[in-house]
Design an enzyme around this catalytic site. Structure first.
Site, mmCIF file in Angstrom:
data_model
loop_
_atom_site.group_PDB
_atom_site.id
_atom_site.type_symbol
_atom_site.label_atom_id
_atom_site.label_comp_id
_atom_site.label_asym_id
_atom_site.label_seq_id
_atom_site.Cartn_x
_atom_site.Cartn_y
_atom_site.Cartn_z
ATOM 1 N N ASP A 108 -54.737 -77.577 -57.725
ATOM 2 C CA ASP A 108 -54.199 -77.811 -56.391
ATOM 3 C C ASP A 108 -55.027 -78.846 -55.658
ATOM 4 O OD1 ASP A 108 -52.249 -75.997 -56.714
ATOM 5 O OD2 ASP A 108 -53.121 -74.445 -55.429
ATOM 6 N N MET B 210 -52.107 -69.897 -43.025
ATOM 7 C CA MET B 210 -51.060 -70.894 -42.761
ATOM 8 C C MET B 210 -50.475 -70.743 -41.363
ATOM 9 S SD MET B 210 -49.191 -70.506 -46.452
ATOM 10 C CE MET B 210 -49.422 -68.749 -46.558
ATOM 11 N N LYS C 285 -49.754 -79.460 -53.354
ATOM 12 C CA LYS C 285 -48.743 -79.708 -52.329
ATOM 13 C C LYS C 285 -49.479 -80.148 -51.077
ATOM 14 C CE LYS C 285 -45.853 -75.880 -53.950
ATOM 15 N NZ LYS C 285 -46.762 -75.120 -54.810
HETATM 16 N N1 SAH Z 1 -54.850 -68.532 -52.070
HETATM 17 C C1 SAH Z 1 -55.537 -68.998 -50.882
HETATM 18 C C2 SAH Z 1 -54.617 -69.152 -49.703
HETATM 19 C C3 SAH Z 1 -53.592 -70.224 -49.883
HETATM 20 S S1 SAH Z 1 -52.539 -70.386 -48.507
HETATM 21 C C4 SAH Z 1 -56.669 -68.023 -50.564
HETATM 22 O O1 SAH Z 1 -56.744 -66.952 -51.158
HETATM 23 O O2 SAH Z 1 -57.513 -68.353 -49.732
HETATM 24 C C5 SAH Z 1 -53.303 -71.711 -47.653
HETATM 25 C C6 SAH Z 1 -53.861 -71.221 -46.349
HETATM 26 O O3 SAH Z 1 -55.081 -70.559 -46.568
HETATM 27 C C7 SAH Z 1 -54.196 -72.314 -45.368
HETATM 28 O O4 SAH Z 1 -53.055 -72.701 -44.631
HETATM 29 C C8 SAH Z 1 -55.216 -71.645 -44.494
HETATM 30 O O5 SAH Z 1 -54.614 -70.789 -43.553
HETATM 31 C C9 SAH Z 1 -55.935 -70.774 -45.486
HETATM 32 N N2 SAH Z 1 -57.133 -71.447 -45.979
HETATM 33 C C10 SAH Z 1 -57.373 -71.864 -47.228
HETATM 34 N N3 SAH Z 1 -58.590 -72.404 -47.311
HETATM 35 C C11 SAH Z 1 -59.133 -72.332 -46.086
HETATM 36 C C12 SAH Z 1 -60.373 -72.696 -45.523
HETATM 37 N N4 SAH Z 1 -61.306 -73.266 -46.261
HETATM 38 N N5 SAH Z 1 -60.586 -72.447 -44.212
HETATM 39 C C13 SAH Z 1 -59.663 -71.855 -43.465
HETATM 40 N N6 SAH Z 1 -58.467 -71.491 -43.940
HETATM 41 C C14 SAH Z 1 -58.205 -71.715 -45.231
#
Ligand code: SAH
Length: 502
Positions: free
Chosen positions: A39, A176, A61
């Site tokens: 990703d 998100m 994406k």
């Molecule tokens: N699988 C991922 C989440 C994917 S959805 C997990 O377990 O963390 C993507 C969302 O995750 C983003 O829109 C944001 O809300 C959150 N996110 C992912 N990385 C982040 C980060 N470093 N800091 C804050 N939010 C994060």
């Protein structure tokens, strides 16, 4: 623990962004996979350990970019596995937390492909922790809910039960959710959640430049707008947010909020950069030079052939040590051929590089400059003896000249050349707002100032590892603000810390 197996797909979480939060299993699989489908939101350098011949495929994406449809990702994984490859599917955070890992696993199962799931540190927990917000707390929250703030628009009716979430007895963590926070907060409040409940947004959690904004459920959307908080960001709602007042730790580190340019050659930059990052700095790596090994020359081959016949070998850098041993290795030699040879190292870093290879340097001067080594060599009888000086092509002649004057028979060999590195435009741009530029050698000074020209960061304080480097900086028209008292990396960091604490 085992390497990635062929025909198997590994659904691997890469964690929230800080490379240090990647699991041991993820690194092991990345290092052994035939193919890696990744990703966009994976930690910087996450793929650095991949095999040189591994197939790296970006299937992310990014907002506003054409993205690979989910079905197609599943198909690609199946295809690769069926071709007998070991496949890593690398995703941000945890693959099963808003990561569509479930869907990919189902597609693999349907195609009868074996898979393994490697959990990752999910952003909901990690970004909160880095913001000093415990998602549960004995006094404040005995439950936590992970919620998506961005529903699939094709789903029609919202699957989120706002009434239930309003009543939920614990912390709410929205993934998100930045764009739709206003609507979501309004829905929660309308359903009965207290508008005055503490709420926070954590932007770029665990990554460089992480920012946290604290407000209330009713005012967070406005605060986010005002501060310009953008993706990726996470929203936390609940009384635990107030614990940040006591528990915030990231912002308290000594170099927090300082942007520091590291100019060492890429291969060496990592230890200085890592140390500075650990102290909270935002590091911009701007390697001005690259080490180009030159161990195939006749002079090197000759010197290696007779390596055991020298009375004294002088080594002037860790790179010199590394390449001398590489050249010896190629000639089928090892440390035993150095038995009886006196070894001098120019400084503690060079001595450490020797120690790593089982050789204790006989002579290590206190200070890390050629003059200092010369001083320490006073005690060694070199007249009429054969001496090898193994070093960089463009090094100063202080040591060989002194040895020559003392009647030694000196062979000088260049093990490597330092050549100018092409600068990465993004890093050059980031460097413009740097608070500090660090220099660890005169060659980095010369190469960086020449390469940057008038793009050299104007407001930055210049930190030099020692007098020779400082002199080169002054010659290049720079003012040196900080000079290390101990002329090694630790000494430089110490001096920088003292300056930052002013
Ligand atoms: N699988 C991922 C989440 C994917 S959805 C997990 O377990 O963390 C993507 C969302 O995750 C983003 O829109 C944001 O809300 C959150 N996110 C992912 N990385 C982040 C980060 N470093 N800091 C804050 N939010 C994060």
């Amino acid at each position: 623990m085992s390497d990635a197996r062929s025909g198997v797909v590994y659904l691997v979480g890469a964690g929230p962004g800080d490379p240090g939060l990647m699991t041991a299993r993820s690194l092991e699989l990345i290092a052994s996979a035939d193919a890696i489908f990744h990703d966009r939101l994976i930690p910087p350098g996450a793929l650095a350990g991949a095999r040189e011949d591994a197939e790296l495929v970006y299937v992310g994406k990014a907002p506003g970019e054409p993205s690979v449809p989910q079905d197609e990702i599943g198909e690609k994984l199946i295809e690769a596995a069926q071709a007998g490859k070991s496949v890593v599917r690398l995703k941000g955070g945890d693959p099963f937390v808003f990561g569509r890992g479930g869907e990919e696993g189902e597609a693999l199962r349907a195609a009868d492909i074996e898979f393994e799931v490697v959990p990752g540190v999910t952003a909901g927990v990690a970004a909160s922790a880095y913001a000093g917000i415990p998602v549960t707390h004995r006094d404040d929250a005995s439950a936590v809910a992970f919620v998506t703030g961005h529903e699939d628009p094709e789903k029609g009716e919202s699957a989120i039960d706002w009434e239930a979430l309003a009543r939920f007895p614990g912390t709410l963590v929205f993934y998100m959710g930045v764009k739709r926070l206003g609507d979501n907060a309004a829905a929660l409040i309308a359903a009965g959640r207290d508008a005055d409940e503490p709420a926070a947004a954590v932007e770029r959690g665990t990554m460089e430049g992480q920012r946290t904004v604290v407000a209330t459920l009713g005012t967070l959307a406005e605060a986010i707008e005002r501060e310009g908080i953008g993706a990726p960001a996470l929203i936390v709602v609940g009384p635990v947010v107030e614990r940040r007042e006591t528990l915030a730790w990231l912002e308290r580190r000594p170099l927090h909020g300082r942007r520091i340019v590291v100019t060492r050659a890429r291969a060496q930059a990592s230890s200085l950069a890592a140390t500075l990052r650990g102290l909270g700095a935002e590091v911009v790596e701007l390697p001005a030079i690259r080490i180009e090994p030159a161990i195939d020359s006749d002079e090197v081959l000759n010197a290696i052939e007779q390596i055991g016949e020298y009375a004294l070998i002088c080594l002037t850098s860790p790179n010199g040590v590394r390449l001398l041993f590489k050249a010896m290795d190629r000639a089928g030699l090892d440390t035993r051929s150095l038995a009886g040879v006196t070894i001098a190292a120019i400084g503690p870093g060079t001595a450490r590089a020797l120690a790593k290879r089982g050789v204790t340097a006989d002579i290590v001067p206190e200070r890390f400059v050629a003059e200092s080594l010369v001083e320490s060599l006073q005690t060694v009888e070199v007249e009429g003896k054969r001496v090898l000086v193994a070093r960089a092509a463009d090094a100063r002649d202080v040591i060989p000249e002194w040895l020559g004057n003392r009647g030694a028979e000196v062979d000088v060999v260049a093990l490597y050349e330092t050549v100018r590195e092409t600068l990465d435009p993004t890093a050059v741009k980031a460097a413009q707002a740097a608070d500090y530029v660090t220099f660890t050698s005169s060659s980095t000074v010369r190469n960086l100032t020449e390469a940057l020209g008038d793009r050299f960061p104007k407001g930055a304080r210049i930190v030099s590892i020692g007098p020779v480097t400082s002199e080169a900086a002054r010659e290049a028209g720079l003012e040196v603000h900080v000079e290390a008292e101990r002329h090694d990396i630790d000494g430089l960091v110490e001096a920088l810390l003292a300056d930052a604490a002013r």
